[in-house]
Design an enzyme around this catalytic site. Structure first.
Site, PDB file in Angstrom:
ATOM      1  N   LYS A 157       0.878  -1.188   0.000  1.00  0.00           N
ATOM      2  CA  LYS A 157       0.000   0.000   0.000  1.00  0.00           C
ATOM      3  C   LYS A 157       0.903   1.221   0.000  1.00  0.00           C
ATOM      4  O   LYS A 157       2.039   1.159   0.489  1.00  0.00           O
ATOM      5  CB  LYS A 157      -0.883   0.010   1.256  1.00  0.00           C
ATOM      6  CG  LYS A 157      -2.109   0.891   1.137  1.00  0.00           C
ATOM      7  CD  LYS A 157      -3.252   0.215   0.408  1.00  0.00           C
ATOM      8  CE  LYS A 157      -4.380   1.190   0.122  1.00  0.00           C
ATOM      9  NZ  LYS A 157      -5.554   0.502  -0.442  1.00  0.00           N
ATOM     10  N   ASP A 197      -6.878   4.443  -4.709  1.00  0.00           N
ATOM     11  CA  ASP A 197      -7.575   4.310  -3.422  1.00  0.00           C
ATOM     12  C   ASP A 197      -8.185   5.688  -3.171  1.00  0.00           C
ATOM     13  O   ASP A 197      -8.372   6.455  -4.131  1.00  0.00           O
ATOM     14  CB  ASP A 197      -6.586   3.894  -2.314  1.00  0.00           C
ATOM     15  CG  ASP A 197      -7.282   3.514  -1.011  1.00  0.00           C
ATOM     16  OD1 ASP A 197      -7.865   2.421  -0.954  1.00  0.00           O
ATOM     17  OD2 ASP A 197      -7.268   4.306  -0.047  1.00  0.00           O
TER      18      ASP A 197
END
Ligand code: NDP
Length: 478
Positions: A157, A197
């Protein structure tokens, strides 16, 4: 027994190595609760000031520890301890110039958490609340989510504490180019494949991919979430929201129930919320709410597909606030500064951000008769909230299972790029549905409980953990 389960200090454990770490059985309690506390204490000592990361690890430990301790080969290889330490974290400065010529400085990160089952895979988040703790929690969750999809993807991430809101397109472009100039050397189709995201949508992916392509002098599938015109997959935009609904349908089916005629409360109005709403409406549910960080709108008449198209244009093109919905549609009311969990519903879909549904909210939803809760967002429910739902026998779908359709379809985008082919909308949707059904089946096989609904939290955690643990064992100590 491994060292993190004993009462020695961190320094003494680090100084010693395996054999002396193993202590007599009678110095241990066999109760997972005490083991979890000791493990968490050690984790917090190693990772101070990272509350979101602690929360994600705690949630996993609470459901897998008893099972884990029954598997000596995992315990002896210290799989849990190794899995909670990222492979690496890259931190970098992002300098860019705003429209008035001012120099601006942000911080960027990429957490490459675990690459045992494939190249790192996980989104980039641009939001002022981004910290290393937030990205570690997201990266940690991503390991197990990706494992659940059955595809070859490790967990990662990244992101920056940059807020695209209120910035011009040119400012966003300059920021993305600067961010990728640094990140580019750490990613690649066989190394690490970022996606979007919060705050990183089609516009940002385009600017990031364009810069990566220039830097690498090659067109490769090193990012997903790309527009269809330059290598994106059909259904990727819709995948997380659609997958959330497919998973919910499977949960309801275990009780002989379905989506038709159900009322649904959704938080958020971004990518996940929009397509969760779309699929719910298509399958006969009535969507009552949407929200953003300013508040929520409640439309007792239901948000139909026409109204939803208006919301998409508002949020994706005009970059407006959800409050405008209540001005456009008189049937709706706007509730500033509030979350939608007080609205009576059959189904609840937290689709905005982490920790947006707490123990009190869960109690309200349970008291109002909620049947199922599905986490479209990552870790939107606090630990107390999760406990309340599971204890009350509500069908509770945790994020790593429920919203895995997004990354799964990113995996399908990678496959299409590598094969230089395109699948039709129907083909990708059918694969997404089949992956979500398969994830649901895995959750049931590990989380079924006699006389109660499946514990999906436990099922998802163990199923995901087992796949990664086996890969780590097979690859030796590293
Ligand atoms: P978007 O940026 O498209 O939308 C985010 C939504 O959440 C917006 O409505 C935003 O409101 C709201 N929001 C953000 N921060 C807060 C906050 N602090 N309080 C209340 N509302 C907030 O993001 P996505 O829809 O892509 O992502 C939503 C969630 O889903 C995230 O947790 C993400 O990690 C997760 N997810 C997304 C996937 C994807 O494919 N997109 C895949 C898997 C998980 P505002 O406009 O006011 O900021």
């Amino acid at each position: 027994m491994p060292p993190w389960l004993c009462n020695t200090t961190l320094a003494s454990v680090d100084a010693a190595s395996t054999e002396s770490d193993f202590i007599a059985e009678d110095a241990m309690t066999a109760e997972p609760t005490a083991d979890i506390e000791r493990f968490m204490q050690r984790l917090k000592e190693r990772n101070p000031h990272e509350p979101e990361f602690h929360q994600a690890v705690q949630e996993l430990s609470e459901t897998i520890m008893g099972w884990y301790l029954d598997h000596d080969r995992y315990v002896n290889a210290r799989i849990l301890e190794r899995l909670t330490e990222p492979d690496r974290i890259i931190t970098f400065r992002v300098c860019w110039e705003d429209d008035s010529g001012e120099v601006r400085i942000n911080r960027g990160w990429r957490v490459q958490f675990n690459g045992a089952i494939g190249p790192y895979k996980g989104g980039l988040r641009f939001h002022p609340t981004v910290t290393q703790s937030v990205l570690k929690f997201l990266g940690f969750e991503q390991i197990f989510k990706n494992a659940l999809t059955g595809l070859p993807m490790g967990g990662g991430k990244g992101g920056a504490n940059f807020d695209p809101k209120g910035k011009s397109d040119r400012e966003v472009m300059r920021f993305c180019q600067s961010f990728m100039t640094e990140l580019g050397r750490h990613i690649g189709e066989n190394t690490d494949v970022p996606a979007g995201d919060i705050g990183v949508g089609a516009r940002e992916i385009g600017y990031l991919f364009g810069q990566y392509r220039r830097l690498s002098n090659a067109w490769t599938g090193a990012m997903t979430g790309k527009a269809f015109e330059y290598g994106g997959s059909l259904i990727r935009t819709e995948a997380t929201g659609y997958g959330t609904v497919y998973f919910t349908r499977e949960m309801l089916a275990t009780q002989g129930d379905g989506l038709d005629g159900k009322t649904a409360v959704i938080s958020g109005s971004g990518n996940v919320a929009q397509y969760c709403a779309e699929k719910l409406i298509e399958l006969g549910s009535k969507v009552l709410t949407l929200s953003d960080s300013g508040g929520f709108v409640h439309d007792p008449d239901g948000i139909d597909l026409e109204k939803l198209e208006w919301v998409k244009a508002l949020k994706n093109e005009r970059r407006g606030r959800i409050s405008a919905y209540a001005e456009q549609y008189p049937s709706a009311t706007y509730h500033a500064g509030q979350r939608p969990w007080g609205v009576t519903c059959d189904l609840a879909f937290p689709c905005a951000t982490q920790n947006e549904l707490d123990g009190d909210d869960a109690k309200t939803l349970i008291d109002n008769g909620v049947l199922a809760v599905a986490e479209g967002a990552n870790m939107p429910t606090t630990f107390a909230g999760v406990q309340a739902f599971v204890d009350a026998g509500v069908l509770f779908g945790p994020a790593k299972a429920v919203n895995a359709g997004g990354v799964a379809t990113s995996g399908l985008e990678q496959a299409q790029n590598a094969m230089r082919i395109r699948w039709t909308r129907e083909e990708v949707d059918a694969r997404l549905l089949s992956i979500m059904q398969d994830i649901h089946a895995k959750c049931v096989s590990f989380g079924a409980e006699r006389g109660r609904p499946t514990n999906y939290v436990k099922g998802a955690n163990i199923a995901g953990f087992q796949r990664v643990a086996e890969a780590m064992l097979a690859q030796g100590i590293s």
